[in-house]
Design a protein around this motif. Sequence first.
Motif, PDB file in Angstrom:
ATOM      1  N   MET A 135       0.817  -1.209   0.000  1.00  0.00           N
ATOM      2  CA  MET A 135       0.000   0.000   0.000  1.00  0.00           C
ATOM      3  C   MET A 135       0.855   1.265   0.000  1.00  0.00           C
ATOM      4  O   MET A 135       0.367   2.344  -0.277  1.00  0.00           O
ATOM      5  CB  MET A 135      -0.925  -0.016   1.209  1.00  0.00           C
ATOM      6  N   THR A 136       2.140   1.174   0.275  1.00  0.00           N
ATOM      7  CA  THR A 136       2.976   2.373   0.360  1.00  0.00           C
ATOM      8  C   THR A 136       3.708   2.672  -0.939  1.00  0.00           C
ATOM      9  O   THR A 136       4.659   3.428  -0.930  1.00  0.00           O
ATOM     10  CB  THR A 136       4.002   2.238   1.499  1.00  0.00           C
ATOM     11  N   GLU A 137       3.278   2.101  -2.066  1.00  0.00           N
ATOM     12  CA  GLU A 137       3.969   2.385  -3.304  1.00  0.00           C
ATOM     13  C   GLU A 137       3.973   3.882  -3.574  1.00  0.00           C
ATOM     14  O   GLU A 137       3.007   4.575  -3.290  1.00  0.00           O
ATOM     15  CB  GLU A 137       3.358   1.612  -4.478  1.00  0.00           C
ATOM     16  N   ASN A 138       5.092   4.354  -4.077  1.00  0.00           N
ATOM     17  CA  ASN A 138       5.294   5.764  -4.408  1.00  0.00           C
ATOM     18  C   ASN A 138       5.387   6.694  -3.206  1.00  0.00           C
ATOM     19  O   ASN A 138       5.467   7.895  -3.380  1.00  0.00           O
ATOM     20  CB  ASN A 138       4.197   6.270  -5.357  1.00  0.00           C
ATOM     21  N   VAL A 139       5.354   6.200  -2.000  1.00  0.00           N
ATOM     22  CA  VAL A 139       5.514   7.030  -0.825  1.00  0.00           C
ATOM     23  C   VAL A 139       6.951   6.893  -0.347  1.00  0.00           C
ATOM     24  O   VAL A 139       7.401   5.797  -0.045  1.00  0.00           O
ATOM     25  CB  VAL A 139       4.541   6.649   0.311  1.00  0.00           C
ATOM     26  N   ILE A 140       7.661   8.003  -0.322  1.00  0.00           N
ATOM     27  CA  ILE A 140       9.059   7.987   0.101  1.00  0.00           C
ATOM     28  C   ILE A 140       9.157   8.694   1.441  1.00  0.00           C
ATOM     29  O   ILE A 140       8.764   9.854   1.566  1.00  0.00           O
ATOM     30  CB  ILE A 140       9.958   8.677  -0.929  1.00  0.00           C
ATOM     31  N   VAL A 141       9.672   7.968   2.427  1.00  0.00           N
ATOM     32  CA  VAL A 141       9.875   8.550   3.752  1.00  0.00           C
ATOM     33  C   VAL A 141      11.380   8.606   3.987  1.00  0.00           C
ATOM     34  O   VAL A 141      12.082   7.612   3.844  1.00  0.00           O
ATOM     35  CB  VAL A 141       9.181   7.728   4.855  1.00  0.00           C
ATOM     36  N   TYR A 142      11.850   9.790   4.304  1.00  0.00           N
ATOM     37  CA  TYR A 142      13.265  10.027   4.546  1.00  0.00           C
ATOM     38  C   TYR A 142      13.524  10.060   6.048  1.00  0.00           C
ATOM     39  O   TYR A 142      12.591  10.166   6.842  1.00  0.00           O
ATOM     40  CB  TYR A 142      13.682  11.381   3.951  1.00  0.00           C
ATOM     41  N   GLN A 143      14.785  10.040   6.411  1.00  0.00           N
ATOM     42  CA  GLN A 143      15.147  10.247   7.811  1.00  0.00           C
ATOM     43  C   GLN A 143      15.765  11.635   7.912  1.00  0.00           C
ATOM     44  O   GLN A 143      16.765  11.933   7.272  1.00  0.00           O
ATOM     45  CB  GLN A 143      16.145   9.191   8.284  1.00  0.00           C
ATOM     46  N   ARG A 144      15.139  12.493   8.698  1.00  0.00           N
ATOM     47  CA  ARG A 144      15.632  13.856   8.909  1.00  0.00           C
ATOM     48  C   ARG A 144      15.599  14.142  10.398  1.00  0.00           C
ATOM     49  O   ARG A 144      14.577  13.930  11.044  1.00  0.00           O
ATOM     50  CB  ARG A 144      14.770  14.900   8.181  1.00  0.00           C
ATOM     51  N   ASN A 145      16.705  14.599  10.931  1.00  0.00           N
ATOM     52  CA  ASN A 145      16.807  14.906  12.362  1.00  0.00           C
ATOM     53  C   ASN A 145      16.398  13.713  13.222  1.00  0.00           C
ATOM     54  O   ASN A 145      15.747  13.871  14.251  1.00  0.00           O
ATOM     55  CB  ASN A 145      15.984  16.143  12.729  1.00  0.00           C
ATOM     56  N   GLY A 146      16.739  12.498  12.771  1.00  0.00           N
ATOM     57  CA  GLY A 146      16.460  11.303  13.541  1.00  0.00           C
ATOM     58  C   GLY A 146      15.010  10.866  13.562  1.00  0.00           C
ATOM     59  O   GLY A 146      14.615  10.044  14.378  1.00  0.00           O
ATOM     60  N   GLN A 147      14.204  11.409  12.661  1.00  0.00           N
ATOM     61  CA  GLN A 147      12.795  11.040  12.627  1.00  0.00           C
ATOM     62  C   GLN A 147      12.329  10.886  11.180  1.00  0.00           C
ATOM     63  O   GLN A 147      12.937  11.437  10.273  1.00  0.00           O
ATOM     64  CB  GLN A 147      11.949  12.077  13.367  1.00  0.00           C
TER      65      GLN A 147
END
Length: 117
Positions: free
Chosen positions: A1-13
Amino acid sequence: MTENVIVYQRNGQPAVSSRDVAEQFGKEHKHVLDAIKNIKAENSAVTSMFMEDTYTAGTGKKYPMYYMNRDGFTLLAMGFTGKEALAWKLKYIQAFNMMEERLKAQEIKAAMPVMDA
């Protein structure tokens, strides 16, 4: 279900970019930037939820963008309506949850004592 959703790591979150949000929700990036600026102007306490950055376009010119944590995304996405928007909100929620689990697993692994044989 998360296709095309990009989650990055910024400031440890976990964080998502304003550019990705604009693309996935069918919005112009400048309108997403305006919405973020309005949210920040209404309440300075939310500033930490939005991390300013830039991206380089194909022309080589730099443009503003934001990374936002889960709370920032939630504040922004509350204003997006419609059936398609709801589907994307659910995908983002799942992607944030997955990234949080990965970060927790990394923290646990880093905290484990090393056993010498």
